[in-house]
Motif scaffolding. Structure first.
Motif, PDB file in Angstrom:
ATOM      1  N   ASN A   1       0.822  -1.210   0.000  1.00 23.36           N
ATOM      2  CA  ASN A   1       0.000   0.000   0.000  1.00 23.36           C
ATOM      3  C   ASN A   1       0.858   1.262   0.000  1.00 23.36           C
ATOM      4  N   ASN A   2       0.515   2.176  -0.881  1.00 23.42           N
ATOM      5  CA  ASN A   2       1.199   3.466  -0.987  1.00 23.42           C
ATOM      6  C   ASN A   2       2.672   3.335  -1.353  1.00 23.42           C
ATOM      7  N   THR A   3       2.994   2.303  -2.123  1.00 23.42           N
ATOM      8  CA  THR A   3       4.361   2.116  -2.611  1.00 23.42           C
ATOM      9  C   THR A   3       4.316   1.928  -4.133  1.00 23.42           C
ATOM     10  N   ILE A   4       5.496   1.942  -4.753  1.00 20.16           N
ATOM     11  CA  ILE A   4       5.558   1.717  -6.199  1.00 20.16           C
ATOM     12  C   ILE A   4       5.231   0.265  -6.549  1.00 20.16           C
ATOM     13  N   TYR A   5       5.129  -0.588  -5.537  1.00 19.63           N
ATOM     14  CA  TYR A   5       4.861  -2.007  -5.766  1.00 19.63           C
ATOM     15  C   TYR A   5       3.369  -2.351  -5.699  1.00 19.63           C
ATOM     16  N   ASP A   6       2.541  -1.337  -5.583  1.00 21.70           N
ATOM     17  CA  ASP A   6       1.102  -1.577  -5.480  1.00 21.70           C
ATOM     18  C   ASP A   6       0.493  -1.671  -6.879  1.00 21.70           C
ATOM     19  N   PHE A   7       0.237  -2.914  -7.301  1.00 14.92           N
ATOM     20  CA  PHE A   7      -0.412  -3.167  -8.580  1.00 14.92           C
ATOM     21  C   PHE A   7      -1.733  -3.905  -8.380  1.00 14.92           C
TER      22      PHE A   7
END
Length: 302
Positions: free
Chosen positions: A201-207
């Motif tokens: 959540n709220n990271t560049i890894y949230d897909f």
């Protein structure tokens, strides 16, 4: 170096006995033309010089092992490492070995099965290990089954290291991806797991909602939910080709290399599992069978 090609009405796959490498995977784009969606090399002798594991079966242990090795039942096993980090099975891991093409099957579900015998203490790993990988085309999907047996307790973590490009634009930033993964493993400056599990959540890894990749330089273990359906989906807005990934493994390492416009989906156990007691066990005992199943399903975006 040997190569074999299998095909059905949906796809065509070419595999090398060196590294059990996937050299080509041809599928139909929205124009109805067959297009290669994995990065490969020509001439094939160039694979002997490859250093980024293009299309290879990686092992004995895919990913990173920290501390320069691991311990089993009180016995310490030292591995080749750089600053304590061992990567993808060592200097001559499975991706740099000649496998035996054992069986080729034709018909509606063509397949090729390769076998490699890894001797006790090869690259520092205990146990004589028989490793097998089967590539099978079933309708519009590529099924990859890794299997292994050992005569002594060892650690095992196999995966395929194909680099996917779903069009020939020379970029993947416009590829649209969606993941059913809400957590990742925290990694340090060496891209080795710290042991902590983090929310995306709220990271560049949230897909969790589909969006373009945009950010390059992903090299991250995503934790896979236990689902009998794909955990990852990605498609090109240019070719219309969509790739979905399904696995029985607890993690998928997603990698977008800085030197290449491509993306890897490495279905596997958690990296550094031999040294992290809170991670799923990577031990394989005599009498047990290691099985890693993955499906790469290709179709066109509706």
């Amino acid at each position: 170096m040997e190569q074999v090609t299998i095909k059905n009405s949906y796809a065509e796959l070419t595999v090398l006995n060196y590294g059990a490498i996937i050299k080509e995977l041809l599928v139909k784009n929205k124009k109805g033309e067959r297009q290669n969606i994995v990065v490969g090399l020509d001439p094939i002798e160039d694979y002997y010089k490859d250093e980024i594991f293009l299309g290879a079966c990686v092992g004995r242990f895919a990913g990173r092992i920290t501390q320069g090795g691991f311990t089993i039942n009180g016995h310490r096993y030292e591995l080749d490492n750089i600053n304590g980090i061992h990567l993808h099975g060592g200097k001559r891991g499975f991706g740099k070995r000649h496998w035996k093409i054992e069986t080729i099957g034709k018909g509606e579900e063509p397949f090729v099965k390769l076998v490699y015998f890894s001797s006790h203490m090869e690259e520092g790993y205990p146990g004589n290990l028989k490793a097998m990988v089967t590539y099978r085309l079933i309708k519009n999907s590529l099924h990859i089954i890794h299997e292994a047996y050992t005569d002594e307790t060892t650690v095992i973590n196999l995966t395929n290291h194909s680099y996917f490009q779903l069009d020939d634009s020379g970029d993947i930033a416009h590829h649209i991806m969606k993941l059913k993964c809400s957590e990742i493993l925290e990694t340090d400056v060496n891209t080795a797991p710290t042991g902590k599990i983090l929310s995306v959540n709220n990271t560049i890894y949230d897909f969790k909602e589909e969006r373009s990749i945009k950010d390059k330089g992903i090299d991250t273990p995503f934790i896979c939910p236990k689902l009998d359906e794909p955990i990852a989906s990605i498609y090109s807005t240019i070719s219309g080709i969509r790739l979905q990934v399904k696995t029985n493994q607890p993690a998928v390492v997603i990698y977008t290399p800085p030197q290449l416009a491509a993306i890897c989906f490495e279905t596997q156990n958690f990296p550094d599992a031999p040294n992290q007691s809170n991670f799923p066990s990577a031990l394989l005992n005599p009498g047990e069978t290691y099985i890693n199943e993955a499906q790469f399903i290709f179709d066109l975006v509706p």
